[in-house]
Each structure stands twice: as structure tokens, then as C-alpha cells.
Design a protein around this motif. Structure first.
Motif, PDB file in Angstrom:
ATOM      1  N   GLU A   1       0.852  -1.318  -0.391  1.00 17.51           N
ATOM      2  CA  GLU A   1       0.154   0.146  -0.091  1.00 17.51           C
ATOM      3  C   GLU A   1       0.929   0.896  -0.056  1.00 17.51           C
ATOM      4  OE1 GLU A   1      -3.423   0.384   2.504  1.00 17.51           O
ATOM      5  OE2 GLU A   1      -4.231  -1.919   2.177  1.00 17.51           O
TER       6      GLU A   1
ATOM      7  N   ALA B   1       1.877  -1.888 -10.172  1.00 16.57           N
ATOM      8  CA  ALA B   1       0.843  -2.069 -10.619  1.00 16.57           C
ATOM      9  C   ALA B   1       0.853  -3.406 -10.697  1.00 16.57           C
ATOM     10  CB  ALA B   1      -0.051  -1.474 -11.436  1.00 16.57           C
TER      11      ALA B   1
ATOM     12  N   THR C   1      -0.708  -1.134  -4.593  1.00 19.83           N
ATOM     13  CA  THR C   1      -2.274   0.091  -4.806  1.00 19.83           C
ATOM     14  C   THR C   1      -1.314   1.546  -4.375  1.00 19.83           C
ATOM     15  OG1 THR C   1      -2.663   0.332  -2.262  1.00 19.83           O
ATOM     16  CG2 THR C   1      -3.581  -1.372  -4.249  1.00 19.83           C
TER      17      THR C   1
ATOM     18  N   THR D   1      -2.254   5.238  -2.970  1.00 18.83           N
ATOM     19  CA  THR D   1      -3.521   5.825  -2.397  1.00 18.83           C
ATOM     20  C   THR D   1      -3.368   7.649  -3.491  1.00 18.83           C
ATOM     21  OG1 THR D   1      -4.563   4.788  -1.337  1.00 18.83           O
ATOM     22  CG2 THR D   1      -4.937   7.295  -0.965  1.00 18.83           C
TER      23      THR D   1
ATOM     24  N   GLY E   1      -5.404   0.565 -10.103  1.00 20.24           N
ATOM     25  CA  GLY E   1      -4.777   0.175  -8.576  1.00 20.24           C
ATOM     26  C   GLY E   1      -4.025   1.335  -8.102  1.00 20.24           C
TER      27      GLY E   1
ATOM     28  N   ARG F   1      -6.259   4.496  -5.972  1.00 15.45           N
ATOM     29  CA  ARG F   1      -7.363   5.713  -5.446  1.00 15.45           C
ATOM     30  C   ARG F   1      -7.184   6.572  -5.045  1.00 15.45           C
ATOM     31  NH1 ARG F   1      -6.646   0.030  -1.312  1.00 15.45           N
ATOM     32  NH2 ARG F   1      -5.125   1.761  -0.450  1.00 15.45           N
TER      33      ARG F   1
END
Length: 401
Positions: free
Chosen positions: A220, A248, A253, A255, A274, A276
């Protein structure tokens, strides 16, 4: 001694790097006797935000002012640009300018501190002795935008802004007795572009988040910054195009967090697998708790980057460029790469154990080198030494180099 402190925008909410630095300066000066903050309200400033600022800075006096509207605003950019040019101010500086605040300063005596670039609009025509605290040297930072311009229209706009910003900055500096910058590199830019020595270097700092409990999740990643700041968006787009595909495919992922997000930009960024897009988050503790690492893909910009320090303060290891790490001492908490491909490769090669070590070093680095107490100590000592404060505070100001 009467001390007037000027900010061209209310530093609440803390939605980008500049308000964070302004708020840090104000908290450091809040207990200075006979000190008044004169600040321009943002277009969306609320009464609650003004009250929050007053409570934060008590017993400092706070006076708020409205920005003076553009006379020809109905004509759009041509009307705003022509009036800004007539006033000798870059358009974004003119949009934050208050004639009423300037008139108030002309009636005051003593010393004054201008916080941030746009506050340089107020140093002319007063009887005050001015110190200018600069987040960046405009003559250098806006020139970088010419090099990054992708089309003729943007390049012409960047050239115009470079010329008017450099002229504005040079004129304001001529009226300031002293000036501070955020890094040794910025001090060198000030000398190179304006033949002016920085009086002292004051690195931007961030508070360690109280009660923050990291719960990092593997793969993450997080990006933090204002979407409205062109170098941020340019760097992010380059990273997504060149570095992100490999990450990816490996199951990562990413953010994206920050203010200034528009619907078209959100739609553009949402197309990447991937990724956000969250936009502005008031409390970063929850938003950053699960981040295993942060990416700061910047190839232009100046000074110490608050986004880098904010990630480190939240125990998030940082993978960035030399620009993103400016003013940060060499540290195991920060990995530097030359391009997006190398940044992605560095992330893929870093083990979980190494990331744990980087996270622990991140909070140690901020606590020792970039804490609020250290910032306040440096600022008050330097201002006292230059005659802006009646009594010399604790030692520790970092001299210009």
C-alpha cells in the motif's frame, strides 16, 4: 517593540504546505508581547475557522481582512492579468491582496514579518522594518515551469509569470531589511538570482502527529500533495506513466491525497489501475496509517517539501527524487531515485524488514531535526539576533550557508 505579522491567507485549514509553515511560524510567535497578526481571509473562510485561529494563537491579536476584488474580474483572465501587471504583482499574488490591510500597515510602526511570497506585496510604502520569510525563491521556482511546459500556450504563460514574479520579488527584497529561506539550496538560489544573502536558513518543520498508530499494509503506497500545484501534478503524471505500471503488475495500490482536486483531474487519475483518488483529508492520521511507503515524484520545486516531512512524521518511508528530498539530511528513511523507473525498481527491491527500519528512522529524524520546538527555537533566536524581538530566546538558529 510593536511587531506586525502579515499573511496573505488564513492558514486554516492546513490543506497544503504553505499554511503548515505559516501556522508553525505563528505558533512560535504567539507569546511575543505586542504582536498582531494581519491576515487575509480566503474566499471560503468561515467564522469558525477564524475563531479556531484565534484560539490557537492566544494571546496574539488577530485582525482579518477581505481581499480587494479585481476591478475587471468580469472580463476573466485578461481583466485580472492586465490589472495585476499594472500593480506590479503576479496574478496569484494580486488575488490575495488587501488594500485595507496595506492601509493599516501604513499606520503602524515598529517591525513587521511577511510570511510567504504573496506577503511581499505589503512591504512597500510603510515605515516598518521588514523581515520576509520565504517558502521559495520565485525567480528560480517559476523558471522551472518554463522547462516543464508541454505546449506553446503554457510555455508563454510560464514565461510571463517568470518575468513578473522575478520583478515583483526583486522589488520586495529591496524593501526588506532581512530575509529567511528554507534550505541552503534556496539560499544559493537567492544569491544567484538576486545577489542577496539570506539572513538565516529556517527549514520547514512539521509536528509529530499525536496519537498516530501506524498499521502498515504490504504493497500500500501513498502520494500526498496539492493537486493545484503544477509541479506536483506534473511529477505524479510522469510517475504514473513511467514507474507505476511495474508496481501495478506487482499488486501495489497507490492512494492519492491532497487539496485542489478537480473533477477532470480525478477522472484522469482514476483510469490508472490500482490507483485510488481520495482528495483532501483533514486528519491524515487515519489516511496514512496503512501506508507502507510514500512516493514524492518531483522534478521541479524549491525548498524543504512539507509533503516529504509530513509522510516521515507519520512513520511513512519516502521514495523520492533529489528535489523531493531537498533540505532533508541523508537518512535511511529516504530513498532517492533519478527517474520514475528507478523509483519503482527501488520500491520493488526494498524488503519488509528494510521498510520497518526506514519507518522507525522517519519519526526519529523528524523528532530530532524537524520538530516544532526546534523550529520555534531557531526562529525566535534568529529574529531576536536581528532586532525583531525584544529579548533573545533560546539558541539554535541555523545560519545561512
Amino acid at each position: 517593540m510593536t511587531l506586525s505579522v502579515v499573511s496573505s491567507y488564513l492558514p486554516i485549514p492546513l490543506d497544503r504546505g504553505d499554511p503548515v509553515r505559516v501556522a508553525m511560524v505563528l505558533r512560535a510567535l504567539a507569546q511575543v508581547p505586542d504582536c498582531t497578526l494581519l491576515v487575509v481571509r480566503r474566499p471560503d473562510t468561515t467564522a469558525d475557522q477564524e475563531e479556531q485561529l484565534r484560539e490557537m494563537l492566544h494571546p496574539m491579536r488577530v485582525r482579518t481582512f477581505e481581499a480587494t476584488p479585481f476591478r475587471y474580474d468580469r472580463l476573466g483572465p485578461p481583466g485580472r492579468y492586465s490589472q495585476a501587471l499594472t500593480s506590479g504583482l503576479p496574478p496569484w499574488v494580486r488575488s490575495r491582496y488587501s488594500a485595507d490591510l496595506h492601509d493599516e500597515l501604513r499606520r503602524r510602526d515598529g517591525a513587521a514579518i511577511a510570511l510567504g511570497e504573496a506577503a511581499g506585496a505589503y512591504v512597500h510604502g510603510t515605515g516598518l522594518r521588514w523581515h520576509w520569510d520565504k517558502a521559495n525563491v520565485l525567480a528560480a521556482s517559476v523558471r522551472q515551469e518554463i522547462e516543464a511546459a508541454g505546449d506553446l500556450t503554457y510555455r508563454l504563460r510560464a514565461r510571463y509569470l517568470t518575468a513578473v514574479s522575478t520583478r515583483f520579488e526583486r522589488r520586495a527584497l529591496a524593501s526588506c531589511a532581512t530575509v529567511s529561506v528554507t534550505s541552503a539550496d534556496e539560499a544559493e538560489r537567492l544569491r544567484r538570482h538576486h545577489d542577496r544573502a539570506a539572513t538565516f536558513v529556517l527549514p520547514s518543520c512539521v509536528p509529530l502527529p499525536s496519537g498516530h498508530q501506524p498499521r502498515p499494509q504490504e504493497r500500500e503506497l501513498v502520494w500526498l500533495g496539492s493537486f493545484a500545484y503544477e509541479p506536483n501534478l506534473t511529477g505524479l503524471r510522469r510517475f504514473l506513466a513511467e514507474g507505476w505500471p511495474a508496481l501495478a503488475r506487482a499488486g501495489y495500490t497507490l492512494t492519492l491525497i491532497g487539496s485542489g482536486l478537480t473533477a477532470p483531474v480525478r477522472a484522469e487519475l482514476d483510469r490508472h489501475p490500482g490507483v485510488r483518488v481520495r482528495g483532501y483529508v483533514e486528519d491524515l492520521r487515519g489516511a496514512l496509517a496503512n501506508a507502507r511507503a510514500g512516493v514524492v515524484p518531483l522534478w521541479s520545486g524549491a525548498g524543504v517539501k512539507l509533503k516529504t516531512l509530513t509522510l516521515l512524521a507519520h512513520a511513512v518511508p519516502v521514495f523520492t527524487t533529489a528535489v523531493g528530498a531537498e533540505g532533508v539530511p541523508a537518512s535511511p528513511a529516504v530513498r532517492i531515485a533519478a527517474d520514475p523507473t528507478a523509483m519503482a525498481a527501488e520500491l520493488l527491491a526494498t524488503t519488509s524488514t528494510a521498510l520497518d527500519t526506514m519507518a522507525a528512522e522517519a519519526t526519529r529524524l523528524v523528532g530530532q531535526e524537524f520538530s516544532e520546538d526546534r523550529f520555534a527555537e531557531r526562529l525566535r533566536t534568529a529574529l531576536a539576533a536581528d532586532g525583531y524581538l525584544a529579548e533573545r530566546g533560546a539558541t539554535g538558529a541555523e545560519p545561512a550557508r
